[in-house]
Design a protein around this motif. Structure first.
Motif, PDB file in Angstrom:
ATOM      1  N   ASP A 108       0.833  -1.203   0.000  1.00 55.68           N
ATOM      2  CA  ASP A 108       0.000   0.000   0.000  1.00 55.68           C
ATOM      3  C   ASP A 108       0.870   1.258   0.000  1.00 55.68           C
ATOM      4  N   GLN A 109       1.993   1.217   0.720  1.00 58.48           N
ATOM      5  CA  GLN A 109       2.905   2.352   0.692  1.00 58.48           C
ATOM      6  C   GLN A 109       3.485   2.561  -0.699  1.00 58.48           C
ATOM      7  N   VAL A 110       3.810   1.433  -1.372  1.00 56.44           N
ATOM      8  CA  VAL A 110       4.346   1.542  -2.738  1.00 56.44           C
ATOM      9  C   VAL A 110       3.298   2.117  -3.665  1.00 56.44           C
ATOM     10  N   ALA A 111       2.029   1.659  -3.560  1.00 59.79           N
ATOM     11  CA  ALA A 111       0.956   2.152  -4.422  1.00 59.79           C
ATOM     12  C   ALA A 111       0.704   3.633  -4.193  1.00 59.79           C
ATOM     13  N   LYS A 112       0.697   4.068  -2.938  1.00 56.12           N
ATOM     14  CA  LYS A 112       0.492   5.480  -2.649  1.00 56.12           C
ATOM     15  C   LYS A 112       1.604   6.333  -3.232  1.00 56.12           C
ATOM     16  N   LEU A 113       2.853   5.842  -3.097  1.00 54.80           N
ATOM     17  CA  LEU A 113       3.978   6.585  -3.656  1.00 54.80           C
ATOM     18  C   LEU A 113       3.890   6.681  -5.172  1.00 54.80           C
ATOM     19  N   LEU A 114       3.531   5.595  -5.833  1.00 50.05           N
ATOM     20  CA  LEU A 114       3.393   5.605  -7.299  1.00 50.05           C
ATOM     21  C   LEU A 114       2.273   6.532  -7.738  1.00 50.05           C
ATOM     22  N   ALA A 115       1.155   6.539  -6.994  1.00 52.84           N
ATOM     23  CA  ALA A 115       0.032   7.407  -7.358  1.00 52.84           C
ATOM     24  C   ALA A 115       0.438   8.874  -7.270  1.00 52.84           C
ATOM     25  N   GLU A 116       1.151   9.241  -6.203  1.00 55.09           N
ATOM     26  CA  GLU A 116       1.575  10.642  -6.060  1.00 55.09           C
ATOM     27  C   GLU A 116       2.583  11.022  -7.123  1.00 55.09           C
ATOM     28  N   LEU A 117       3.522  10.105  -7.398  1.00 56.95           N
ATOM     29  CA  LEU A 117       4.532  10.411  -8.404  1.00 56.95           C
ATOM     30  C   LEU A 117       3.938  10.480  -9.815  1.00 56.95           C
ATOM     31  N   ALA A 118       2.870   9.702 -10.082  1.00 58.34           N
ATOM     32  CA  ALA A 118       2.252   9.741 -11.418  1.00 58.34           C
ATOM     33  C   ALA A 118       1.343  10.939 -11.591  1.00 58.34           C
ATOM     34  N   GLN A 119       0.705  11.399 -10.521  1.00 57.68           N
ATOM     35  CA  GLN A 119      -0.220  12.521 -10.632  1.00 57.68           C
ATOM     36  C   GLN A 119       0.501  13.839 -10.866  1.00 57.68           C
ATOM     37  N   GLN A 120       1.665  14.019 -10.235  1.00 57.08           N
ATOM     38  CA  GLN A 120       2.317  15.335 -10.302  1.00 57.08           C
ATOM     39  C   GLN A 120       2.666  15.767 -11.718  1.00 57.08           C
ATOM     40  N   PRO A 121       3.337  14.959 -12.537  1.00 57.39           N
ATOM     41  CA  PRO A 121       3.635  15.431 -13.905  1.00 57.39           C
ATOM     42  C   PRO A 121       2.378  15.612 -14.751  1.00 57.39           C
ATOM     43  N   ALA A 122       1.335  14.768 -14.520  1.00 61.93           N
ATOM     44  CA  ALA A 122       0.096  14.925 -15.286  1.00 61.93           C
ATOM     45  C   ALA A 122      -0.593  16.232 -14.936  1.00 61.93           C
TER      46      ALA A 122
END
Length: 369
Positions: A108-122
């Motif tokens: 869940d920590q990995v998924a949250k980190l990926l979601a935040e990292l993917a949202q910022q450039p978009a």
């Protein structure tokens, strides 16, 4: 998750090809790797289990365009734990040695980190473009997300590698989406109407062609019918002429036959008349003599019959003259009774008897007496 089997005070762990397992005993690594199977003592063992298979992380987040329109971005990030030893050292992938269940939820920590990292450039990219361009720039958004995830050092520090990043859809709010679809829908409707009108025009043209063909067929049928009527009339006239000629020839033949027959009949009648006249002339003399003889014989016969009747009447009268009056009355009554109709019942009164006797004894009767 690995299977843990209990045998007295020992435990047996059987891993899977997609799970990386590490065994610590006394602070030292005794076993590690995928597909492990071993016995251990739960009181002294420390287990870590890291999944190394590819995992899908669906993302759904909101963004705002350069013209302040809210949009929704739907994306999917595929990742895996590329360095499980590093991940096990940075995140808590420990499991209970007695049951084999994980103690925490590090994914869940990995998924949250990926979601935040993917949202910022978009978000950064969509904030610089208007709505119309944002709805059509799915590829730049995907490339920006992929580049940001690949270059992110925090993912490398925890041993996570991004396999791929996909942007499924960029959609505005429903009302705004309907408003944006209106021009396209109207254009499509115009094209549909144009196609409908063209199809109707083509159908009308085809119907007109069909009507013209039917009219031409009717005209051709009428012309052929006229020819048929004319031919039929000509045939009828020709048949009448032939019948008249045949009847005329028959009449001529019949007249000639009748003329010949009449001439023959006249000759035969003339011959027969001559023969009959000759026969009558020959028989006239004999017939006259024969009739004379017959007439004399007939006269003689009549005379003889009259004489016989006169003699019979005279004899009868002579016989009546010799009879008494009572017998004569009886004979008269019998003669009268024979001439009267049949009488079923007769009532004789004195007046009737007197009258009858008076008639019977009339003036003639008195003189005879």
């Amino acid at each position: 998750m690995a299977d843990v089997t209990r045998r007295l005070f020992l435990r047996h762990l059987r891993g899977t090809p997609t799970n990386w397992v590490r065994l610590h005993v006394g602070g030292r690594v005794r076993r590690e790797g995928t597909g492990q199977s071993f016995w251990y003592r739960p009181l002294t063992a420390v287990l870590s289990e890291v999944p190394v298979d590819d995992r899908e992380l669906p993302l759904l987040f909101h963004a705002r365009t350069g013209d302040f329109a809210d949009i929704t971005v739907q994306a999917t990030v595929t990742y895996r734990i590329a360095d499980p030893a590093l991940a096990a050292g940075r995140l808590d992938f420990s499991v209970d040695p007695r049951t084999g269940r994980p103690r925490s939820r590090p994914l869940d920590q990995v998924a949250k980190l990926l979601a935040e990292l993917a949202q910022q450039p978009a978000l950064d990219l969509l904030a610089r473009v208007p709505l119309a361009e944002a709805l059509t720039t799915v590829a730049p958004v995907r490339e920006a997300v992929s580049a940001a995830l690949d270059a992110e050092p925090r993912l490398t520090d925890i041993g996570v590698a991004v396999v791929s990043a996909r942007v499924v859809a960029v959609r505005p709010e429903p009302e705004l989406e309907r408003a944006l679809q209106t021009p396209t829908r109207e254009a499509v409707q115009v094209q549909a109407d144009r196609a409908t009108y063209a199809r109707r025009a083509q159908a009308v043209e085809q119907e007109r062609g069909i009507a013209e063909n039917e009219l031409q067929n009717k005209i051709e049928l009428a012309r052929r019918e006229q020819q048929l009527v004319e031919q039929h009339g000509a045939n009828t006239r020709r048949r009448a002429e032939l019948d008249a000629a045949a009847e005329l020839a028959t009449a001529h033949g019949k007249a000639e036959r009748e003329q010949v027959a009449n001439a023959a009949a006249a000759d035969r009648a003339r011959v027969l008349a001559t023969a009959e006249a000759e026969k009558e002339r020959l028989l006239a003399g004999g017939a006259a003599d024969r009739e004379r003889v017959l007439a004399l014989a007939k006269a003689e016969t009549v005379r003889a019959v009259g004489a016989a009747e006169a003699e019979a009447e005279a004899a009868k009268l002579a016989a009546y003259a010799e009879l008494p009056p009572a017998v004569l009355q009886a004979l008269t009554v019998r003669e009268l009774a024979g001439q009267l109709p049949q009488i079923g019942q007769l009532t004789v009164t004195p007046d009737l008897l007197a009258d009858l006797l008076g008639r019977l004894t009339g003036p003639g009767s008195t003189g005879d007496r």
